[in-house]
Write an enzyme that holds these catalytic residues in place. Structure first.
Site, mmCIF file in Angstrom:
data_model
loop_
_atom_site.group_PDB
_atom_site.id
_atom_site.type_symbol
_atom_site.label_atom_id
_atom_site.label_comp_id
_atom_site.label_asym_id
_atom_site.label_seq_id
_atom_site.Cartn_x
_atom_site.Cartn_y
_atom_site.Cartn_z
ATOM 1 N N ARG A 9 0.890 -1.124 -0.251
ATOM 2 C CA ARG A 9 0.030 0.066 -0.021
ATOM 3 C C ARG A 9 0.903 1.296 -0.054
ATOM 4 N NH1 ARG A 9 -5.248 1.355 3.524
ATOM 5 N NH2 ARG A 9 -6.085 -0.131 1.992
ATOM 6 N N HIS A 14 -7.567 0.705 -6.318
ATOM 7 C CA HIS A 14 -7.764 -0.080 -4.861
ATOM 8 C C HIS A 14 -8.324 -1.274 -5.730
ATOM 9 C CE1 HIS A 14 -7.850 -1.250 -1.157
ATOM 10 N NE2 HIS A 14 -8.671 -0.274 -0.423
ATOM 11 N N GLN A 60 -10.267 -3.952 -3.100
ATOM 12 C CA GLN A 60 -11.311 -3.414 -2.556
ATOM 13 C C GLN A 60 -12.808 -3.665 -3.494
ATOM 14 O OE1 GLN A 60 -12.380 -1.808 0.458
ATOM 15 N NE2 GLN A 60 -14.276 -1.873 -0.514
ATOM 16 N N ASP A 89 -17.311 7.182 -0.703
ATOM 17 C CA ASP A 89 -15.861 6.981 -0.198
ATOM 18 C C ASP A 89 -15.666 8.502 0.513
ATOM 19 O OD1 ASP A 89 -13.320 6.340 0.611
ATOM 20 O OD2 ASP A 89 -12.585 6.298 -1.252
ATOM 21 N N CYS A 133 -16.544 1.936 0.863
ATOM 22 C CA CYS A 133 -15.328 0.801 1.187
ATOM 23 C C CYS A 133 -14.491 1.090 2.747
ATOM 24 C CB CYS A 133 -14.114 1.280 0.281
ATOM 25 S SG CYS A 133 -13.435 3.116 0.487
ATOM 26 N N ARG A 186 -13.449 -8.573 2.101
ATOM 27 C CA ARG A 186 -12.346 -8.428 1.782
ATOM 28 C C ARG A 186 -11.456 -9.930 1.939
ATOM 29 N NH1 ARG A 186 -10.133 -3.518 1.613
ATOM 30 N NH2 ARG A 186 -8.308 -4.439 1.055
HETATM 31 N N1 CP Z 1 -10.971 -0.127 2.616
HETATM 32 C C1 CP Z 1 -9.750 -0.151 3.168
HETATM 33 O O1 CP Z 1 -8.851 -0.442 2.348
HETATM 34 O O2 CP Z 1 -9.743 -0.116 4.600
HETATM 35 P P1 CP Z 1 -8.250 -0.036 5.134
HETATM 36 O O3 CP Z 1 -7.654 1.504 4.809
HETATM 37 O O4 CP Z 1 -8.788 -0.040 6.627
HETATM 38 O O5 CP Z 1 -7.392 -1.067 4.806
HETATM 39 N N1 NVA Z 2 -9.964 6.899 -1.070
HETATM 40 C C1 NVA Z 2 -9.570 6.310 0.334
HETATM 41 C C2 NVA Z 2 -9.867 4.939 0.557
HETATM 42 C C3 NVA Z 2 -9.543 4.336 1.864
HETATM 43 C C4 NVA Z 2 -9.497 2.812 1.880
HETATM 44 C C5 NVA Z 2 -8.170 6.619 0.525
HETATM 45 O O1 NVA Z 2 -7.291 6.630 -0.363
HETATM 46 O O2 NVA Z 2 -7.775 7.224 1.734
#
Ligand code: CP
Ligand code: NVA
Length: 317
Positions: free
Chosen positions: A114, A141, A144, A236, A276, A304
């Protein structure tokens, strides 16, 4: 859409990277969803599938769901996962992505990362001899959206003919939804404030996928128009990780893009609400909606685990 034989769950993911849904066929996504359902229904049958396999998980941003579901998933498959915070790696002191990739490839079997720029994931995958999974970048993502698709399939029983409306920032989640939904034949509409629309290259890819499945992709600026006839409403956060300094500005720009009782009046009576997570109640969605009867956000978060177990199994088999 590619057809899947009844009992043969086949994907072409063995040894492959999973960086973007755009790289994988509808048939591969269908196969993953089918495997995820099997694993969800009978987890005990898969408890030693990845015995001796090790997943390294590099995090340059925080996470609850991604971190815990990948780690739990590896353990449930008989393998092991290593949480690697980039600040504790030499990566945080300037060691290159290329060197990190070459070294980790000799210790472990796959990397989930990530990070910020999507190019970092691509660079890691280029230099690694082992598969790399995108656990969220500024661009996309994909894990997700595998969970989102499984949830839609569970609740609605189909993809064809559904209209999914994403309300808010044209961000990583919106991008993966555009690709994933259009590949599966779902009509997708994104409503964003002017200047915050999704990336035009991603929209073009989604339109190309939609033309193959006969679905439609629309990018609008009016959430009330967008939500007319929606089967699924998705939201989101307005401020994604890494954009914290823009938060005050974004609160103003997005104020008319809240999913609330007034907005959902235009949707179908049986609309499904997805998010999400993490969510900010009172900003992008009201508590009435996210905690209400149309919401499946916890089923979605739970999924997930199952889709990622299927992904790990297919990549590492
Ligand atoms: N939706 C998602 O990816 O959550 P986290 O940021 O908690 O991993
Ligand atoms: N769009 C959000 C998603 C988190 C899972 C971010 O990137 O923070």
């Amino acid at each position: 859409m590619m057809s899947i034989q009844a009992n043969a769950i086949k994907s072409d993911l063995k040894g492959k990277d999973f960086l973007s849904l755009a790289d994988h066929s509808a048939g591969t996504i269908e196969a993953l969803l089918k495997k995820a359902k099997q694993m969800k229904n009978a987890p005990e049958q898969f408890s030693s599938l990845l015995k001796g396999k090790i997943l390294g998980m590099i995090f340059e941003k925080p996470s609850t769901r991604t971190r815990v579901s990948f780690e739990a998933g590896m353990l449930q498959l008989g393998g092991h996962a290593l949480y690697l915070n980039s600040n504790d790696l030499q990566l945080g002191r300037g060691e290159t992505i290329a060197d990190t990739a070459k070294v980790l490839s000799q210790y472990i079997d796959a990397i989930m990362i990530r990070t910020f720029s999507h190019s970092i994931v691509e660079e890691l995958a280029y230099h690694a001899d082992i598969p790399v999974i995108n656990g969220l970048t500024d661009l996309s993502h994909p894990c997700q959206v595998l969970a989102d698709l499984l949830t839609i399939q569970e609740v609605k029983g189909t993809f064809k003919g559904l209209k999914l409306v994403y309300i808010g920032d044209g961000n990583n989640v919106a991008h993966s939804l555009l690709i994933g939904a259009s590949k599966m034949g779902i009509d997708v509409t994104v409503a964003s404030p002017p200047g915050y629309e999704p990336n035009s290259e991603v929209v073009s890819l989604a339109k190309a996928a939609a033309s193959e499945t006969g679905s439609q992709v629309h990018i609008l600026n009016d959430p009330f128009e967008a939500v007319i006839g929606a089967d699924i409403i998705y939201s989101d956060v307005w401020t994604s990780m890494g954009q914290e300094q823009e938060n005050q500005q974004r609160l103003k720009v997005f104020k008319d893009f809240q999913v609330n009782e007034r907005l959902v009046k235009n949707a179908k009576d049986d609309f499904l609400f997805l998010h999400c997570l993490p969510a900010h109640r009172g900003e992008e969605v009201t508590a009435e909606i996210i905690d209400g009867s149309h919401s499946a956000v916890f089923q979605q978060a739970g999924n997930r685990l199952h889709v990622q177990k299927a992904l790990l199994a297919e990549i590492l088999k």
